[in-house]
Write a protein that holds these residues in place. Structure first.
Motif, PDB file in Angstrom:
ATOM      1  N   VAL A 312       0.831  -1.204   0.000  1.00 40.89           N
ATOM      2  CA  VAL A 312       0.000   0.000   0.000  1.00 40.89           C
ATOM      3  C   VAL A 312       0.865   1.253   0.000  1.00 40.89           C
ATOM      4  O   VAL A 312       0.606   2.244  -0.706  1.00 40.89           O
ATOM      5  CB  VAL A 312      -0.968  -0.025   1.199  1.00 40.89           C
ATOM      6  N   SER A 313       1.930   1.226   0.826  1.00 38.19           N
ATOM      7  CA  SER A 313       2.833   2.377   0.899  1.00 38.19           C
ATOM      8  C   SER A 313       3.474   2.649  -0.445  1.00 38.19           C
ATOM      9  O   SER A 313       3.565   3.809  -0.891  1.00 38.19           O
ATOM     10  CB  SER A 313       3.919   2.123   1.945  1.00 38.19           C
ATOM     11  N   ASN A 314       3.942   1.581  -1.081  1.00 39.46           N
ATOM     12  CA  ASN A 314       4.549   1.752  -2.410  1.00 39.46           C
ATOM     13  C   ASN A 314       3.539   2.305  -3.415  1.00 39.46           C
ATOM     14  O   ASN A 314       3.881   3.093  -4.299  1.00 39.46           O
ATOM     15  CB  ASN A 314       5.106   0.416  -2.916  1.00 39.46           C
ATOM     16  N   LEU A 315       2.287   1.860  -3.266  1.00 41.54           N
ATOM     17  CA  LEU A 315       1.245   2.345  -4.167  1.00 41.54           C
ATOM     18  C   LEU A 315       1.064   3.848  -4.025  1.00 41.54           C
ATOM     19  O   LEU A 315       1.010   4.603  -5.010  1.00 41.54           O
ATOM     20  CB  LEU A 315      -0.065   1.610  -3.887  1.00 41.54           C
ATOM     21  N   TYR A 316       0.941   4.323  -2.757  1.00 42.98           N
ATOM     22  CA  TYR A 316       0.799   5.761  -2.511  1.00 42.98           C
ATOM     23  C   TYR A 316       2.018   6.515  -3.013  1.00 42.98           C
ATOM     24  O   TYR A 316       1.933   7.594  -3.593  1.00 42.98           O
ATOM     25  CB  TYR A 316       0.615   6.027  -1.017  1.00 42.98           C
ATOM     26  N   PHE A 317       3.197   5.946  -2.761  1.00 41.75           N
ATOM     27  CA  PHE A 317       4.436   6.630  -3.137  1.00 41.75           C
ATOM     28  C   PHE A 317       4.559   6.731  -4.649  1.00 41.75           C
ATOM     29  O   PHE A 317       4.962   7.738  -5.209  1.00 41.75           O
ATOM     30  CB  PHE A 317       5.639   5.888  -2.531  1.00 41.75           C
ATOM     31  N   ASP A 318       4.215   5.626  -5.318  1.00 41.48           N
ATOM     32  CA  ASP A 318       4.335   5.609  -6.785  1.00 41.48           C
ATOM     33  C   ASP A 318       3.343   6.568  -7.435  1.00 41.48           C
ATOM     34  O   ASP A 318       3.606   7.151  -8.510  1.00 41.48           O
ATOM     35  CB  ASP A 318       4.119   4.198  -7.314  1.00 41.48           C
ATOM     36  N   THR A 319       2.170   6.724  -6.825  1.00 36.21           N
ATOM     37  CA  THR A 319       1.161   7.645  -7.384  1.00 36.21           C
ATOM     38  C   THR A 319       1.397   9.089  -6.949  1.00 36.21           C
ATOM     39  O   THR A 319       0.605   9.976  -7.289  1.00 36.21           O
ATOM     40  CB  THR A 319      -0.243   7.218  -6.938  1.00 36.21           C
ATOM     41  N   LYS A 320       2.457   9.300  -6.134  1.00 36.28           N
ATOM     42  CA  LYS A 320       2.861  10.625  -5.647  1.00 36.28           C
ATOM     43  C   LYS A 320       1.745  11.308  -4.851  1.00 36.28           C
ATOM     44  O   LYS A 320       1.563  12.526  -4.898  1.00 36.28           O
ATOM     45  CB  LYS A 320       3.318  11.516  -6.804  1.00 36.28           C
ATOM     46  N   ASP A 321       0.983  10.468  -4.124  1.00 36.66           N
ATOM     47  CA  ASP A 321      -0.058  11.015  -3.253  1.00 36.66           C
ATOM     48  C   ASP A 321       0.574  11.309  -1.895  1.00 36.66           C
ATOM     49  O   ASP A 321       0.324  10.644  -0.899  1.00 36.66           O
ATOM     50  CB  ASP A 321      -1.205  10.020  -3.134  1.00 36.66           C
ATOM     51  N   HIS A 322       1.458  12.339  -1.871  1.00 36.14           N
ATOM     52  CA  HIS A 322       2.241  12.637  -0.673  1.00 36.14           C
ATOM     53  C   HIS A 322       1.365  13.101   0.490  1.00 36.14           C
ATOM     54  O   HIS A 322       1.659  12.812   1.651  1.00 36.14           O
ATOM     55  CB  HIS A 322       3.308  13.688  -0.980  1.00 36.14           C
ATOM     56  N   LYS A 323       0.293  13.841   0.185  1.00 39.74           N
ATOM     57  CA  LYS A 323      -0.590  14.328   1.245  1.00 39.74           C
ATOM     58  C   LYS A 323      -1.202  13.170   2.027  1.00 39.74           C
ATOM     59  O   LYS A 323      -1.242  13.190   3.263  1.00 39.74           O
ATOM     60  CB  LYS A 323      -1.695  15.208   0.630  1.00 39.74           C
ATOM     61  N   ASN A 324      -1.675  12.184   1.324  1.00 36.29           N
ATOM     62  CA  ASN A 324      -2.299  11.032   1.984  1.00 36.29           C
ATOM     63  C   ASN A 324      -1.307  10.312   2.905  1.00 36.29           C
ATOM     64  O   ASN A 324      -1.627   9.936   4.027  1.00 36.29           O
ATOM     65  CB  ASN A 324      -2.833  10.072   0.920  1.00 36.29           C
ATOM     66  N   LEU A 325      -0.088  10.123   2.417  1.00 40.05           N
ATOM     67  CA  LEU A 325       0.932   9.446   3.212  1.00 40.05           C
ATOM     68  C   LEU A 325       1.307  10.264   4.439  1.00 40.05           C
ATOM     69  O   LEU A 325       1.479   9.728   5.532  1.00 40.05           O
ATOM     70  CB  LEU A 325       2.180   9.174   2.360  1.00 40.05           C
ATOM     71  N   ILE A 326       1.453  11.587   4.236  1.00 37.49           N
ATOM     72  CA  ILE A 326       1.818  12.450   5.364  1.00 37.49           C
ATOM     73  C   ILE A 326       0.716  12.420   6.416  1.00 37.49           C
ATOM     74  O   ILE A 326       0.973  12.324   7.627  1.00 37.49           O
ATOM     75  CB  ILE A 326       2.100  13.883   4.878  1.00 37.49           C
ATOM     76  N   ASP A 327      -0.546  12.500   5.981  1.00 42.23           N
ATOM     77  CA  ASP A 327      -1.664  12.458   6.932  1.00 42.23           C
ATOM     78  C   ASP A 327      -1.677  11.140   7.710  1.00 42.23           C
ATOM     79  O   ASP A 327      -1.912  11.115   8.927  1.00 42.23           O
ATOM     80  CB  ASP A 327      -2.991  12.630   6.177  1.00 42.23           C
ATOM     81  N   LYS A 328      -1.426  10.035   7.030  1.00 41.67           N
ATOM     82  CA  LYS A 328      -1.449   8.719   7.690  1.00 41.67           C
ATOM     83  C   LYS A 328      -0.298   8.563   8.684  1.00 41.67           C
ATOM     84  O   LYS A 328      -0.463   8.000   9.766  1.00 41.67           O
ATOM     85  CB  LYS A 328      -1.419   7.600   6.653  1.00 41.67           C
TER      86      LYS A 328
END
Length: 401
Positions: A312-328
């Motif tokens: 899941v982390s790689n998925l967020y990272f690859d899609t460059k959804d940085h906001k979602n990762l930072i919030d999580k």
């Protein structure tokens, strides 16, 4: 397996029946062979004497020599590699024909060092005759195969020796240096027991080994004659020369080996041994096949939580959804603080920072830097990869310090 079971039972029944029939029909004949074997219970074995040696030489060590005297005595000499230095009495009953010149030399060296050699046999190797200056002859017992044995200087009653067709005696000896200790008699007395000095020790030569056998020791009071003969030996350790000979050199580790041959000579032991072997083979044959099918190994389900999180982390990272990762990451961090430290995380202010630093024992400056950066991230709308990396490093630094 059910079809094989009756066959096994029939085989067992046949083996037991054969053992019983052979045991019943076997005619027991007395073996009169003069083996002078210390393990033999036959008439002319010497097991009775062998078992009584510890009592006759009470307080002293009785060792059984299964090797040639040459290798054994060399190994157990002062310069040898044996476990001790051989000192005391070396006893040989019969079977001296195996002695080679090297063994005779070592035995005489043993005597020369101050020890005692006792030999009882009908004749001796030629080197002993020549070295000790003795000659042996015999007369045939033409009457009743009975002769009489007596000791010269011991208060021991004369004993009868039956089944004795020949009577050996010393026909020549050194009458000045040799000492007469005993006689044998058919019609008149002959010298059959001599003490011969040699160096610092002595050699005792006796010409009637049958006197030491089981047959004669267990008849009447003939054992007293044997006690009288052995009383000429000094009180010391005993080395008993075995009927069984190990032809390899003495290695300093063993003096005694187990001997299965004696058990196989006994009817009951022999059949018990053979029956045990047969049953053992049958057991291995019929148990070679498994009694049940192989149980398949079922591997337990693996815990894929970590793999799932990475995916899941790689998925967020690859899609460059940085906001979602930072919030999580911020949400997980604050949840852990609430769970572990029981702090309210609604207001990330100066008071919260001081409490967090106090409870974790970390520097207030480091904690304040992390909380300020979290507040900064919560207030922004646009994020870059550098923001995520910086937040991750600060959180990891918080846990590692």
């Amino acid at each position: 397996m059910k079809k094989i079971l009756p066959i096994v039972l029939v085989l067992i029944a046949l083996i037991i029946t054969a053992a019983v029939v052979i045991g019943v029909k076997r005619t027991k004949t007395v073996d009169w062979e003069e083996s002078f074997d210390e393990k033999s219970n036959k008439p002319y074995g010497v097991s009775v004497l062998y078992k009584e040696l510890p009592n006759l030489f009470e307080g002293y060590k009785v060792r059984t020599v299964y090797h040639q005297p040459a290798s054994y005595l060399k190994a157990n000499s002062e310069d040898g590699y044996g476990e001790h230095v051989a000192e005391g009495n070396f006893i040989i009953i019969g079977n001296t024909d195996y002695l080679e010149d090297e063994s005779i030399d070592e035995l005489l060296h043993f005597v020369d060092s101050g020890n005692t050699l006792f030999i009882s046999d009908y004749y001796f190797p030629q080197k002993i005759h020549d070295t000790l200056d003795v000659s042996v002859d015999y007369i045939e017992n033409e009457k009743d195969s009975i002769s009489y044995l007596s000791l010269k200087n011991k208060n021991v009653q004369e004993i009868t020796l039956d089944k004795n067709k020949f009577d050996q005696y010393f026909s020549e000896y050194d009458s000045i240096n040799h000492t007469v200790l005993g006689h044998s008699k058919i019609d008149y007395k002959h010298i059959n027991f001599l003490q011969v000095p040699f160096g610092k020790g002595k050699v005792l030569l006796h010409l009637e080994p049958k006197a030491f056998t089981n047959y004669h020791l267990l008849k009447e009071e003939r054992y007293k004659y044997v006690e009288g003969v052995l009383s000429y030996l000094p009180d010391a350790n005993v080395y008993f020369d075995s009927y069984t000979k190990i032809q390899t050199g003495y290695d300093g580790d063993v003096e005694k080996e187990s001997n299965l041959a004696w058990f196989l000579e006994q009817l009951s032991f022999r059949w018990a041994w053979y029956t045990a072997i047969v049953f053992g083979i049958l057991f291995m044959i019929f148990n070679a096949k498994r009694r049940q099918r192989v149980i398949k190994i079922i591997k337990p389900l693996q815990n894929t939580t970590v793999a799932f999180v990475k995916t899941v982390s790689n998925l967020y990272f690859d899609t460059k959804d940085h906001k979602n990762l930072i919030d999580k990451k911020i949400t997980y961090f604050l949840e852990k603080i609430r769970h572990d430290l029981h702090l309210n995380t609604d207001n990330l202010d100066e008071e919260f920072t001081e409490k967090l630093a106090a409870k974790t024992g970390k520097k207030k400056e480091d904690v304040k830097k992390l909380i300020n950066y979290i507040n900064l991230m919560k207030s922004k709308n646009e994020f870059f990869e550098e923001n995520l990396i910086k937040l991750n490093r600060q959180i990891e630094a918080f846990y590692s310090k």
